[in-house]
Design a protein around this motif. Structure first.
Motif, PDB file in Angstrom:
ATOM      1  N   THR A 192      44.078  56.084 133.786  1.00 45.22           N
ATOM      2  CA  THR A 192      44.952  56.965 133.001  1.00 45.22           C
ATOM      3  C   THR A 192      44.995  56.502 131.549  1.00 45.22           C
ATOM      4  OG1 THR A 192      46.303  57.327 134.974  1.00 45.22           O
ATOM      5  CG2 THR A 192      47.298  57.898 132.856  1.00 45.22           C
ATOM      6  N   PHE A 193      44.683  57.421 130.640  1.00 47.97           N
ATOM      7  CA  PHE A 193      44.641  57.091 129.211  1.00 47.97           C
ATOM      8  C   PHE A 193      45.185  58.253 128.387  1.00 47.97           C
ATOM      9  CE2 PHE A 193      41.254  54.704 131.215  1.00 47.97           C
ATOM     10  CZ  PHE A 193      41.476  53.421 130.724  1.00 47.97           C
ATOM     11  N   GLY A 194      45.697  57.920 127.202  1.00 55.51           N
ATOM     12  CA  GLY A 194      46.000  58.962 126.222  1.00 55.51           C
ATOM     13  C   GLY A 194      44.699  59.558 125.715  1.00 55.51           C
ATOM     14  N   GLY A 213      51.326  51.909 117.485  1.00 57.77           N
ATOM     15  CA  GLY A 213      50.128  51.248 118.041  1.00 57.77           C
ATOM     16  C   GLY A 213      49.669  51.958 119.303  1.00 57.77           C
ATOM     17  N   GLY A 214      48.691  51.386 119.962  1.00 52.79           N
ATOM     18  CA  GLY A 214      48.179  52.004 121.185  1.00 52.79           C
ATOM     19  C   GLY A 214      46.678  52.206 121.171  1.00 52.79           C
ATOM     20  N   LEU A 215      46.079  52.145 119.976  1.00 52.75           N
ATOM     21  CA  LEU A 215      44.622  52.249 119.876  1.00 52.75           C
ATOM     22  C   LEU A 215      43.998  50.883 120.179  1.00 52.75           C
ATOM     23  CD1 LEU A 215      41.950  53.669 118.970  1.00 52.75           C
ATOM     24  CD2 LEU A 215      42.563  53.038 116.618  1.00 52.75           C
ATOM     25  N   ARG A 256      39.857  53.476 122.803  1.00 48.82           N
ATOM     26  CA  ARG A 256      40.683  54.255 123.723  1.00 48.82           C
ATOM     27  C   ARG A 256      42.135  54.127 123.292  1.00 48.82           C
ATOM     28  NH1 ARG A 256      40.215  49.855 128.744  1.00 48.82           N
ATOM     29  NH2 ARG A 256      41.834  48.469 127.913  1.00 48.82           N
ATOM     30  N   VAL A 257      42.982  54.970 123.841  1.00 44.51           N
ATOM     31  CA  VAL A 257      44.395  54.954 123.469  1.00 44.51           C
ATOM     32  C   VAL A 257      45.257  54.964 124.718  1.00 44.51           C
ATOM     33  CG1 VAL A 257      46.242  56.238 122.299  1.00 44.51           C
ATOM     34  CG2 VAL A 257      43.938  56.222 121.306  1.00 44.51           C
ATOM     35  N   ARG A 258      46.270  54.096 124.717  1.00 46.32           N
ATOM     36  CA  ARG A 258      47.350  54.171 125.698  1.00 46.32           C
ATOM     37  C   ARG A 258      48.651  53.981 124.935  1.00 46.32           C
ATOM     38  NH1 ARG A 258      46.023  49.750 130.007  1.00 46.32           N
ATOM     39  NH2 ARG A 258      45.396  48.709 128.083  1.00 46.32           N
TER      40      ARG A 258
END
Ligand code: AKG
Ligand code: FE2
Length: 325
Positions: A192-194, A213-215, A256-258
């Protein structure tokens, strides 16, 4: 690995004194992950802040308003991307994000608009936000100016004349995207990812991100490191056209992003994708193919490459037929 910060002070126009130094730093970053921050990039902080305010307004519109302007209704892939529409990592679940895509305002009689080349022409603007067209065009022009300068510094970094890539930028394919990621679901699985792991498809991406943040960026060694937001800086990363242009010398690394660290708040980001002219030929530039070796990539046009990538990640049929997913 740390993502380096490159200071563009005194290197923002042709011939400025720090250009050679900046080019050296860019070469090192490009040969590592292909990611770097830029500081003193010449874009006003107030303009970036205003773009985030606009992103919130657009992506907060009711679902029905966004559905009316869904991107698959536009031959040039512009308008609203709804939740789950894109799967950037084919091994993962559909991305947990919503976005709005727009592009440069090419005149209806521009030959590429007439030819129906994807990404040229036909923005879809919501009537509810009347300032959006002019504000986005101004932001696009600021990003385009910076992208062209970064391409000049990249030419310099490759030992080429600074203006080497200028002729490939006559009618560039540019895409501005405003993204909203909901908070990462609790207990979500590891697929599961943004935004699922992917490389960007174009030449240069200039990303503004909010403070959450998140990247995450994959290092050449295969580790994931955060691209922590730094006030006043953009994150710049190289897309897949750059390895093609440099015979693999420069890298376009996966990222990727979360949205894990926002305390439940949505995360907004604004990537600008700079791609050269649709018909620009992408092939190894002088000095990048060792004597006696053949180039690693077959030449292609920028347009061919990009259209194929949209097709794959949005599960589109070739030739812009209707979406299947
Ligand atoms: O939202 C981000 O930080 C990155 C977005 C991204 O990688 C993309 O849209 O290609
Ligand atoms: Fe990306």
């Amino acid at each position: 690995m740390m993502i380096p910060i490159i200071d563009l002070q005194d290197a923002l126009t042709l011939g400025e004194p720090r250009s050679a130094q900046v080019a050296r730093e860019m070469r090192a970053a490009a040969m590592a992950s292909g990611f770097f921050y830029v500081r003193h990039h010449g874009v006003d902080a107030a303009q970036v802040d205003a773009q985030f305010a606009l992103a919130r307004e657009l992506l907060d519109l009711p679902l029905a308003a966004r559905e009316r302007l869904a991107m698959h209704l536009s031959p040039s892939m512009r308008g609203f991307e709804l939740m789950g529409a894109q799967t950037l990592d084919q091994e993962a679940r559909p991305d947990l994000k919503e976005s709005f895509y727009c592009g440069m305002a090419y005149a209806p009689d521009h030959p590429y608009v007439q030819a129906g080349y994807q990404t040229y022409g036909h923005n879809q603007w919501p009537a509810e936000v009347p300032r959006a067209p002019a504000q986005c065009e101004a932001y696009i022009q600021a990003m385009l100016g910076l992208s062209r300068r970064l391409m000049q510094l990249m030419a310099l970094s490759l030992g080429l004349p600074e203006t080497w890539f200028d002729p490939t930028s006559d009618s560039p394919m540019v895409t501005l995207r405003m993204i909203c990621y909901p908070a990462h679901p609790e207990g979500a699985d590891d697929r599961t990812f943004g935004a699922g792991a992917h490389t960007d498809w174009g030449a240069i991406t200039i990303l503004a991100q909010d403070s959450h943040g998140g990247l995450e960026v994959q290092t050449p060694e295969g580790h994931w490191v955060p691209a922590t937001p730094i006030p006043g800086c953009f994150v710049v990363n190289l897309g897949d056209m750059i390895p093609r242009w440099t015979n693999g010398l420069y890298h376009s690394n996966p990222h990727r992003v979360r949205n894990l660290h926002s305390g439940g708040a949505p995360r907004y980001s604004i990537p600008f994708f700079y791609e050269p002219d649709y018909l620009a030929r992408i092939e190894a530039v002088p000095g990048t193919v060792p004597d006696g070796e053949v180039p690693r990539y077959a030449p292609c046009t920028a347009g061919e490459h990009l259209v194929e990538m949209y097709r794959r990640s949005y599960a589109l049929k070739p030739h812009g037929e209707e979406a299947t997913a």
